[in-house]
Design an enzyme around this catalytic site. Structure first.
Site, short mmCIF file in Angstrom:
data_model
loop_
_atom_site.label_atom_id
_atom_site.label_comp_id
_atom_site.label_asym_id
_atom_site.label_seq_id
_atom_site.Cartn_x
_atom_site.Cartn_y
_atom_site.Cartn_z
N SER A 99 -81.86 10.89 -19.68
CA SER A 99 -82.87 9.82 -19.06
C SER A 99 -82.74 8.43 -19.45
O SER A 99 -82.98 8.14 -21.10
CB SER A 99 -84.26 10.59 -19.73
OG SER A 99 -85.50 9.85 -19.86
N TYR B 41 -87.62 13.18 -28.20
CA TYR B 41 -86.94 13.46 -26.51
C TYR B 41 -85.50 13.09 -26.38
O TYR B 41 -84.69 12.68 -25.53
CB TYR B 41 -88.06 13.65 -25.98
CG TYR B 41 -87.57 13.55 -24.47
CD1 TYR B 41 -87.32 15.36 -23.47
CD2 TYR B 41 -86.92 12.00 -23.56
CE1 TYR B 41 -86.94 15.17 -22.18
CE2 TYR B 41 -86.77 12.53 -22.16
CZ TYR B 41 -86.19 13.48 -21.76
OH TYR B 41 -86.29 14.01 -20.17
N LYS C 173 -81.40 12.76 -25.88
CA LYS C 173 -81.13 12.53 -24.96
C LYS C 173 -80.32 11.27 -24.46
O LYS C 173 -78.52 11.25 -24.80
CB LYS C 173 -82.08 11.85 -23.82
CG LYS C 173 -83.10 12.86 -23.09
CD LYS C 173 -82.38 14.17 -22.56
CE LYS C 173 -83.14 15.16 -21.83
NZ LYS C 173 -82.66 15.58 -20.68
#
Ligand SMILES: NC(=O)c1ccc[n+]([C@@H]2O[C@H](COP(=O)([O-])OP(=O)(O)OC[C@H]3O[C@@H](n4cnc5c(N)ncnc54)[C@H](O)[C@@H]3O)[C@@H](O)[C@H]2O)c1
Length: 256
Positions: free
Chosen positions: A152, A165, A169
């Site tokens: 991401s 998150y 990533k």
């Protein structure tokens, strides 16, 4: 392995193979599964949503492609090992692994708690650690393979309310680069695709995404199909000298 024949009868350099798409039942993973199958590859769809995985595999099969559905959770090593064994039994040696399974629940960091961090890290970091550990061992034994990791842009540039998150990533990007160095000797090539905001059920679960498209130079959210062609390229023979790279597919949202 079969050599693809183009419509004009010319035998091309592309070759059809078999592999795994995790998270292949929805959104970006689903579009990738459908495209790789349309290109003639056999696709083992690994997803914790068994119904959606079965639907996707059936759709591919109805269209004349080859796909199997495997209900499993990438955080569970035994399930992954069994799924990998079943995929090999169904399709033969596995050439590609696409890690698209992912999940998040955006939360201001100071309002989040360790239980949520554990869930996010389990899926987005331990999941890929597990798949690489199991599937790349098989690739080494059979003389090579390709890994495409769906990270991401949050993992490259950071983003608000998704700190854990983003950390996962970013970890996935570093994992890809490190394993690309370690595994090059075995002809296992690994690259990362880094999506920007993309119109999928995951993004919809984040709530209002109204203003997002205005921040994107190409003035629209990503579509799952935007990630299919680049994945097809990265698992193909034309990408045989590319490893350890991170490519942002984000409509120009990030340009570094
Ligand atoms: N949509 C976006 O805006 C966006 C942006 C950047 C990165 N990404 C990444 O792209 C990837 C695909 O996301 P998407 O937007 O298509 O989401 P999605 O929710 O549409 O699809 C994700 C799929 O992964 C599966 N999955 C989740 N956890 C799993 C687990 N533990 N084991 C097995 N399967 C599991 C889900 O069942 C689902 O089918 C994810 O890694 C996500 O982090 C998405």
């Amino acid at each position: 392995m079969t050599t693809a024949k183009r419509e004009d009868g010319i035998v091309g350099s592309s070759v059809t193979r078999a592999g795994i798409v995790t998270g292949g039942a929805s959104g970006i993973g689903r579009a990738i599964s459908r495209r790789l199958a349309a290109d003639g590859h056999a696709v083992a769809i690994f997803d914790r949503d068994g119904i959606a995985a079965a639907e996707c595999a059936a759709e591919i099969t109805r269209a004349g492609g080859r796909a199997t559905a495997h209900q499993l959770d990438v955080t569970q090593r035994a399930e992954l090992q069994a799924g990998t064994d079943a995929a090999i039994a169904a399709h033969g040696p596995l050439w590609f692994l696409v890690n698209a399974a992912g999940w998040d629940r955006p939360t201001p960091f100071l309002d989040s708690d360790p239980a949520l961090w554990a869930r996010i890290v389990d899926i987005n970091l331990y999941g890929p650690l597990n798949t690489h550990h199991i599937v790349c061992r098989h690739m080494r034994e059979q003389g090579g393979g390709r890994v495409v990791n769906i990270a991401s842009d949050a993992g490259r540039t950071g983003a608000g309310n998704v700190a854990v998150y983003s950390a996962c990533k970013g970890g996935m990007i570093a994992l890809t680069r490190s394993l690309a160095r370690e595994f090059a000797r075995w002809n296992i090539l690994l690259n990362t695709i880094s999506p920007g905001p993309t119109d999928t059920p995951l993004l919809a679960s984040f709530g209002d995404t109204e203003g997002l498209a205005r921040q994107i130079p190409l003035r629209r959210l990503g579509r799952p199909e935007d990630f299919a062609g680049i994945t097809a390229f990265l698992i193909g023979d034309d990408a045989g000298y590319i490893t350890g790279q991170t490519l942002s597919v984000s409509g120009g949202l990030t340009m570094v």
